[in-house]
Write a protein that holds these residues in place. Structure first.
Motif, short mmCIF file in Angstrom:
data_model
loop_
_atom_site.label_atom_id
_atom_site.label_comp_id
_atom_site.label_asym_id
_atom_site.label_seq_id
_atom_site.Cartn_x
_atom_site.Cartn_y
_atom_site.Cartn_z
N TRP A 197 0.79 -0.98 -0.11
CA TRP A 197 -0.02 -0.34 -0.14
C TRP A 197 0.93 1.34 -0.14
CZ3 TRP A 197 -4.67 -1.17 4.16
CH2 TRP A 197 -5.21 -2.18 3.70
N SER A 216 1.77 1.28 -3.50
CA SER A 216 1.07 2.21 -4.64
C SER A 216 1.45 3.72 -4.40
CB SER A 216 -0.43 1.22 -4.10
OG SER A 216 0.05 0.10 -4.04
N TYR A 260 -7.41 4.52 3.16
CA TYR A 260 -6.79 3.45 2.10
C TYR A 260 -7.90 3.13 1.55
CZ TYR A 260 -3.19 3.06 4.64
OH TYR A 260 -1.85 3.71 5.94
N LEU A 267 -6.99 4.14 -2.42
CA LEU A 267 -6.20 2.96 -3.54
C LEU A 267 -7.03 2.27 -4.15
CD1 LEU A 267 -4.47 1.35 -0.88
CD2 LEU A 267 -3.37 2.36 -2.61
N TYR A 313 -2.33 -2.72 -9.73
CA TYR A 313 -2.14 -3.41 -8.99
C TYR A 313 -0.42 -3.81 -8.59
CZ TYR A 313 -1.87 -6.34 -4.43
OH TYR A 313 -1.74 -6.74 -3.09
N ASP A 342 -5.47 -8.69 -0.31
CA ASP A 342 -6.06 -7.75 -1.30
C ASP A 342 -6.35 -9.57 -2.34
OD1 ASP A 342 -5.54 -5.82 -0.82
OD2 ASP A 342 -3.62 -5.34 -0.95
N SER A 368 -7.14 -3.86 -4.73
CA SER A 368 -6.23 -3.25 -2.88
C SER A 368 -8.05 -3.57 -2.67
CB SER A 368 -5.73 -2.08 -2.99
OG SER A 368 -4.92 -1.88 -4.15
#
Length: 241
Positions: free
Chosen positions: A34, A37, A62, A71, A80, A187, A232
């Motif tokens: 995360w 990302s 998130y 996300l 991803y 995920d 996510s």
């Protein structure tokens, strides 16, 4: 789907307060997907909030669709990022001194009673990932994307070099498999079953390593196996159409 393999090289010390043990703040050797990302696709795909105030400034966003920065934008774009596996890593311990604040502790000269020593009470040690550490991660994309060459990562906004290459010989299989690459269990799609794993305790979500799974997966040329259908918050959210 397009799969990219990325090599990450730290050009600054990277620090996350993964564990807080007294005055020692330790960074886990794995890099959370995360955090990666946001570092890789903030502004380009994930809006960067100009200002946060009130409850939004303290609330994680998130997977919160009510927040501008989340996300879920990557889910819509079909992108991803997997967690990063350490290839070569080392640590550096740095000592820092905090400001004299009422909620932490005050030395004698500032009116405190519990700091009758000849060194400051407001200090700590940060165990940081050192310059030169190298990592490997993967990025899945629905279409061809531009991956930045340099990113900023961690609490100190450390400089990290990214070298991305597209994986051509990719085979999709189904069944039981073992992956040595770390995964984020939140995920994984509901079609994948997580059978055995080692837990990597991290915030905001613990990762897993050496995992044994059942479901659809990709087999890479170097025999690495990665689950298919990840995105996510796959186990908790639904992709917006």
């Amino acid at each position: 789907m397009i799969l990219y393999q990325c090599k990450l090289t730290l050009h600054d010390n990277v620090f996350f307060a993964t564990r807080e043990m007294g005055i020692l703040y330790k960074t886990e050797k794995y890099l959370h997907n995360w955090a990666l990302s946001f570092a890789l696709f903030e502004t380009e795909y994930i809006p960067k909030a100009y200002r946060l105030k009130g409850i939004n400034a303290q609330k994680p966003s998130y997977l919160d669709p009510t927040q501008e920065q989340n996300l879920l934008h990557l889910n819509k774009a079909g992108i991803y990022v997997f967690p990063a596996l350490p290839l070569i890593w080392s640590y550096q311990v740095n000592i820092f001194k905090a400001a004299q604040v009422a909620y932490y502790g005050k030395s004698v000269q500032f009116g405190g009673d519990g700091a009758k020593r000849n060194y400051p009470i407001n200090y700590g040690r940060a165990k940081e990932l050192a310059v030169g550490s190298q990592y490997k991660t993967y990025i899945v994309s629905r279409e061809s994307i531009k991956i930045p060459r340099w990113i900023r990562l961690g609490k100190w906004a450390a400089k990290v070099r990214v070298e991305a290459t597209e994986i051509i010989d990719l085979k999709e299989r189904s069944g039981q498999y073992i992956t040595k690459h770390p995964l984020n269990p939140l995920d994984l799609p509901i079609s994948s079953r997580l059978l055995l794993y080692n837990r990597i305790v991290m915030r905001p979500v613990s990762l897993v390593s050496q995992a044994q799974l059942f479901g659809n997966y990709w087999q890479l040329p170097d025999k690495t196996c990665l689950p298919v259908g990840v995105f996510s918050g796959a186990s908790t959210v639904i992709i917006a159409s």
